[in-house]
Design a protein around this motif. Structure first.
Motif, short mmCIF file in Angstrom:
data_model
loop_
_atom_site.label_atom_id
_atom_site.label_comp_id
_atom_site.label_asym_id
_atom_site.label_seq_id
_atom_site.Cartn_x
_atom_site.Cartn_y
_atom_site.Cartn_z
N GLY A 85 -7.93 84.32 85.39
CA GLY A 85 -8.70 84.69 84.22
C GLY A 85 -7.99 85.67 83.32
O GLY A 85 -8.47 85.95 82.22
N LEU A 86 -6.84 86.18 83.77
CA LEU A 86 -6.04 87.10 82.97
C LEU A 86 -4.66 86.48 82.74
O LEU A 86 -4.23 85.58 83.45
N SER A 87 -3.96 86.98 81.73
CA SER A 87 -2.73 86.32 81.29
C SER A 87 -1.64 86.32 82.36
O SER A 87 -0.84 85.38 82.42
N GLY A 88 -1.60 87.34 83.20
CA GLY A 88 -0.57 87.38 84.22
C GLY A 88 -0.65 86.22 85.19
O GLY A 88 0.37 85.74 85.69
N PHE A 89 -1.86 85.74 85.46
CA PHE A 89 -2.03 84.61 86.37
C PHE A 89 -1.38 83.35 85.81
O PHE A 89 -0.73 82.59 86.55
#
Length: 314
Positions: A85-89
């Protein structure tokens, strides 16, 4: 940086056909790393501005006084360890999908790094923002509107890309496909286990160019590095400058209470990055060269481990 290199090095092997999955993940990682790290630095700067310390054992319970800063720091930390759900994923997933097809066990080891990241990030959050509040921080205030605006912008970027990654992946794929197509034409669409091997033949070409002085050009690492007179001139220039720095550092090294020998390691790594930058012929190699140049310089700035040198390194 490690994930970027892993994505670049994989160039995604899928059924023997070159794909841009790993490269797309590396490009995405450049964006996510910039936004996540920027948010972390902004939050740390606000904590230091208001608490006048960055020493973790002296902090604690700041979430009650600085809830917005704590929330921004938590989002940045969770994004850096790859929370869905966050950009790093998104960037980490693309890198691992592309790299696993080329390097299975090294990729598994890289995935284990996420566990370590989760450990130290959650450890830092618990000791800095949670736990019993400290009386000395009773008068702390949260971020003002001007201070909160850049934090909010970074948070929107991190969450937005995490929920709707095609905002960037489509653009990256469009830019990277010509690079992969060029490699397909060079290799006949077949991708060996490691397409970036540096062979002794490549090194021999570069060595012969230096010997005969014919003004020719030798390309190695699939044309990403070009050894010509321009590159050789700056390589010799950087080598001479590095030698002078080593000679001029004899008195400076004496100021170091320990680790004197380690001082020269970052110096040589930085010089190597400068030499690679002079010979780079495409953007990814330029990025790697810039990182190899700049990161050791930051380490050298903080090498004395005093208050001012640590501040300079950050």
């Amino acid at each position: 940086m490690g994930l970027v290199l892993l994505g670049i090095g994989s160039v995604g092997v899928a059924g023997g056909t070159l794909t841009a999955t790993g490269l797309s993940g590396a490009a995405m990682q450049l964006f996510t790393h910039g936004t996540i790290t920027g948010l972390l630095f902004l939050a740390v700067g606000l904590v230091y501005e208001k608490a006048h310390t960055r020493y973790i054992p002296d902090l604690g319970g700041l979430a009650g006084r600085m809830p917005f800063v704590a929330a921004a720091m938590l989002i940045a930390g969770l994004a850096s360890l790859g929370l869905p759900g966050l950009s790093g994923f998104v960037s980490e997933l693309l890198v691992f999908l592309g790299a696993y097809r080329a390097y299975d066990w090294p990729t598994v080891l890289a995935v284990l790094g996420i566990v370590l990241a989760a450990g130290y990030i959650l450890w830092m959050m618990e000791r800095t923002f949670f736990g019993p509040p400290r009386e000395r921080f009773a008068d702390l205030t949260d971020a003002s509107l001007v201070e909160a605006a850049p934090l909010a912008l970074m948070v929107v970027c991190i969450i937005g890309v995490g929920i709707y990654p095609s905002l960037l992946t489509d653009m990256f794929d469009t830019a990277l496909e010509p690079m992969v197509g060029h490699q397909r034409r060079l290799t006949g669409n077949e991708c060996p286990r490691r397409i970036c091997n540096l062979t002794f033949y490549d090194l021999g070409q570069a060595f012969n160019l230096v010997q005969d002085g014919s003004g020719g050009e030798a390309s190695i690492l699939i044309g990403s590095i070009s050894v010509d007179r321009f590159a050789l001139f700056f390589n010799f220039l950087v080598t001479g400058a590095a030698a002078l720095v080593v000679l001029a550092s004899t008195e400076y090294v004496k100021l170091m209470p320990r680790f004197r020998g380690e001082y020269f390691g970052p110096l040589l790594f930085s010089a190597t990055g400068m030499m690679l930058l002079a010979a780079a012929t495409e953007l990814i190699t330029i990025y790697v060269a810039l990182e190899l140049t700049s990161l050791p310089i930051a380490a050298l700035a903080a090498f004395l481990m005093s208050g001012r040198s640590s501040e300079a390194g950050m």
